[in-house]
Design a protein around this motif. Structure first.
Motif, PDB file in Angstrom:
ATOM      1  N   PRO A  19       0.807  -1.220   0.000  1.00 19.95           N
ATOM      2  CA  PRO A  19       0.000   0.000   0.000  1.00 19.95           C
ATOM      3  C   PRO A  19       0.844   1.275   0.000  1.00 19.95           C
ATOM      4  O   PRO A  19       0.476   2.261  -0.640  1.00 19.95           O
ATOM      5  N   SER A  20       1.982   1.249   0.702  1.00 19.83           N
ATOM      6  CA  SER A  20       2.804   2.463   0.789  1.00 19.83           C
ATOM      7  C   SER A  20       3.342   2.879  -0.575  1.00 19.83           C
ATOM      8  O   SER A  20       3.564   4.072  -0.820  1.00 19.83           O
ATOM      9  N   TYR A  21       3.558   1.920  -1.480  1.00 16.82           N
ATOM     10  CA  TYR A  21       4.057   2.251  -2.815  1.00 16.82           C
ATOM     11  C   TYR A  21       3.013   3.070  -3.567  1.00 16.82           C
ATOM     12  O   TYR A  21       3.303   4.141  -4.105  1.00 16.82           O
ATOM     13  N   LEU A  22       1.791   2.543  -3.618  1.00 16.15           N
ATOM     14  CA  LEU A  22       0.738   3.249  -4.345  1.00 16.15           C
ATOM     15  C   LEU A  22       0.424   4.589  -3.689  1.00 16.15           C
ATOM     16  O   LEU A  22       0.199   5.584  -4.374  1.00 16.15           O
ATOM     17  N   ARG A  23       0.441   4.609  -2.357  1.00 20.09           N
ATOM     18  CA  ARG A  23       0.137   5.870  -1.668  1.00 20.09           C
ATOM     19  C   ARG A  23       1.166   6.945  -2.006  1.00 20.09           C
ATOM     20  O   ARG A  23       0.831   8.138  -2.051  1.00 20.09           O
ATOM     21  N   ALA A  24       2.425   6.542  -2.266  1.00 17.07           N
ATOM     22  CA  ALA A  24       3.440   7.533  -2.633  1.00 17.07           C
ATOM     23  C   ALA A  24       3.051   8.244  -3.919  1.00 17.07           C
ATOM     24  O   ALA A  24       3.186   9.462  -4.036  1.00 17.07           O
ATOM     25  N   ALA A  25       2.552   7.485  -4.906  1.00 19.74           N
ATOM     26  CA  ALA A  25       2.127   8.097  -6.167  1.00 19.74           C
ATOM     27  C   ALA A  25       0.860   8.925  -5.977  1.00 19.74           C
ATOM     28  O   ALA A  25       0.747  10.044  -6.507  1.00 19.74           O
ATOM     29  N   LEU A  26      -0.100   8.398  -5.216  1.00 23.47           N
ATOM     30  CA  LEU A  26      -1.336   9.148  -4.984  1.00 23.47           C
ATOM     31  C   LEU A  26      -1.058  10.435  -4.213  1.00 23.47           C
ATOM     32  O   LEU A  26      -1.668  11.480  -4.495  1.00 23.47           O
ATOM     33  N   ASP A  27      -0.124  10.381  -3.260  1.00 27.51           N
ATOM     34  CA  ASP A  27       0.238  11.590  -2.515  1.00 27.51           C
ATOM     35  C   ASP A  27       0.906  12.610  -3.441  1.00 27.51           C
ATOM     36  O   ASP A  27       0.699  13.820  -3.291  1.00 27.51           O
ATOM     37  N   GLU A  28       1.706  12.119  -4.388  1.00 23.38           N
ATOM     38  CA  GLU A  28       2.356  13.025  -5.346  1.00 23.38           C
ATOM     39  C   GLU A  28       1.306  13.718  -6.216  1.00 23.38           C
ATOM     40  O   GLU A  28       1.419  14.920  -6.504  1.00 23.38           O
ATOM     41  N   VAL A  29       0.291  12.970  -6.630  1.00 23.11           N
ATOM     42  CA  VAL A  29      -0.812  13.566  -7.395  1.00 23.11           C
ATOM     43  C   VAL A  29      -1.501  14.647  -6.567  1.00 23.11           C
ATOM     44  O   VAL A  29      -1.755  15.761  -7.046  1.00 23.11           O
ATOM     45  N   GLU A  30      -1.785  14.326  -5.311  1.00 27.44           N
ATOM     46  CA  GLU A  30      -2.496  15.276  -4.444  1.00 27.44           C
ATOM     47  C   GLU A  30      -1.652  16.529  -4.212  1.00 27.44           C
ATOM     48  O   GLU A  30      -2.156  17.658  -4.277  1.00 27.44           O
ATOM     49  N   THR A  31      -0.360  16.337  -3.955  1.00 23.78           N
ATOM     50  CA  THR A  31       0.520  17.465  -3.649  1.00 23.78           C
ATOM     51  C   THR A  31       0.714  18.373  -4.855  1.00 23.78           C
ATOM     52  O   THR A  31       0.661  19.605  -4.745  1.00 23.78           O
ATOM     53  N   ARG A  32       0.932  17.772  -6.017  1.00 22.49           N
ATOM     54  CA  ARG A  32       1.248  18.559  -7.206  1.00 22.49           C
ATOM     55  C   ARG A  32       0.015  19.113  -7.911  1.00 22.49           C
ATOM     56  O   ARG A  32       0.069  20.195  -8.497  1.00 22.49           O
ATOM     57  N   TYR A  33      -1.060  18.329  -7.900  1.00 19.73           N
ATOM     58  CA  TYR A  33      -2.211  18.692  -8.744  1.00 19.73           C
ATOM     59  C   TYR A  33      -3.519  18.860  -7.977  1.00 19.73           C
ATOM     60  O   TYR A  33      -4.435  19.511  -8.472  1.00 19.73           O
ATOM     61  N   GLY A  34      -3.648  18.227  -6.836  1.00 15.95           N
ATOM     62  CA  GLY A  34      -4.864  18.370  -6.052  1.00 15.95           C
ATOM     63  C   GLY A  34      -5.928  17.336  -6.342  1.00 15.95           C
ATOM     64  O   GLY A  34      -6.783  17.078  -5.496  1.00 15.95           O
ATOM     65  N   SER A  35      -5.902  16.749  -7.528  1.00 14.91           N
ATOM     66  CA  SER A  35      -6.886  15.719  -7.870  1.00 14.91           C
ATOM     67  C   SER A  35      -6.373  14.904  -9.046  1.00 14.91           C
ATOM     68  O   SER A  35      -5.500  15.356  -9.798  1.00 14.91           O
ATOM     69  N   MET A  36      -6.941  13.712  -9.202  1.00 13.21           N
ATOM     70  CA  MET A  36      -6.568  12.862 -10.330  1.00 13.21           C
ATOM     71  C   MET A  36      -6.949  13.532 -11.647  1.00 13.21           C
ATOM     72  O   MET A  36      -6.211  13.458 -12.639  1.00 13.21           O
TER      73      MET A  36
END
Length: 263
Positions: free
Chosen positions: A222-239
């Motif tokens: 789970p931590s692997y996928l969360r790293a990418a999802l967190d990057e999306v949230e931090t940089r863009y705010g949404s998918m």
């Protein structure tokens, strides 16, 4: 989403059947994911032959493609999107070097022990979101998956878990899958991947290798996928903003993807 019982393609899964809100699902038979196709044998594998694949997207590096060339079904076209090209220019990436790293327990311990493997993977997953080569590859995936002329499409990397897993996550998120469904699908490849790499894991641990390092490389967490999802949230705010601004995919393409794949 369901595993497809192929005998010559590892970790083959159809995105079709994945549950979506409101009782809808992903339309089956149009977008599939897998590991590399170097052992594909349509004569011996009626399951894959019956898919009628028209497009194959290969996310692997040039070295991976040279070492294990895909065997492509007749009539299918191949598109290459080297997700890790930019990342490999700056740092060694575990996702592209499984066999090398598991061949020498001492080297693995030096580079990957003490939680370093997990940290490396987290960095690699963030690069799926922020590197130019990854953005180009995932832009291609979404554009092709939205296009009816692409026919049944298969996308893959080597094991079909990291680069491929992020591609599946982005598609399913755009189709409306909730966070629980995204994580469940992401983690569901673990049994197939561990089975495919079992001899390598056994050899590594028999030679004195740390089984935790082997699992960090072979499995997904789970931590692997969360790293990418967190990057999306931090940089863009949404998918949606990541897809529009980071990948440069037009809203019309996303709507076409939904119209084609949601049933």
């Amino acid at each position: 989403m369901t595993a497809t019982p192929s005998t010559t393609v590892a970790n083959l899964r159809d995105l079709g059947g994945t549950p979506l809100p409101g009782g809808r699902t992903v339309r089956p038979g149009l977008v599939l994911r897998s590991g590399q196709l170097d052992r594909l044998d349509l004569d011996a594998d009626p399951v894959v032959a019956g898919l009628g694949l028209r497009t194959v997207i290969d996310f692997r590096t040039a070295a991976e493609r040279a070492d294990h060339p895909d065997r492509i079904p007749a009539g299918a076209r191949v598109l290459v999107g080297d997700v890790l090209a930019d990342k490999l220019n700056s740092v060694q990436v575990p996702a592209a070097q499984l066999k090398d790293l598991l061949s020498d327990p001492a080297v693995a311990e030096q580079h990957l022990g003490g939680g370093r493997a997990q940290a490396l993977f987290a960095g690699t997953y963030r690069s799926f979101v922020n590197s130019g080569s990854a953005q180009a590859a995932y832009r291609m995936l979404l554009t092709e998956a939205a296009d009816a002329d692409s026919g049944p499409l298969l996308f893959h990397c080597t094991a079909g878990k990291d680069r491929t897993g992020w591609g599946a996550t982005v598609i399913l998120a755009l189709l409306g899958a909730d966070d629980e469904t995204l994580m469940a699908e992401y983690l569901s490849v673990n049994p197939a991947v561990k089975q495919a790499f079992a001899p390598m894991i056994e050899g590594f641990t028999a030679a004195g290798g740390d089984p935790d390092i082997a699992l960090a490389l072979i499995g997904v967490f789970p931590s692997y996928l969360r790293a990418a999802l967190d990057e999306v949230e931090t940089r863009y705010g949404s998918m949606e903003k990541y897809v529009r601004e980071g990948l440069g995919v037009a809203d019309e393409t996303v709507e076409a993807l939904r119209a084609r794949l949601v049933v």
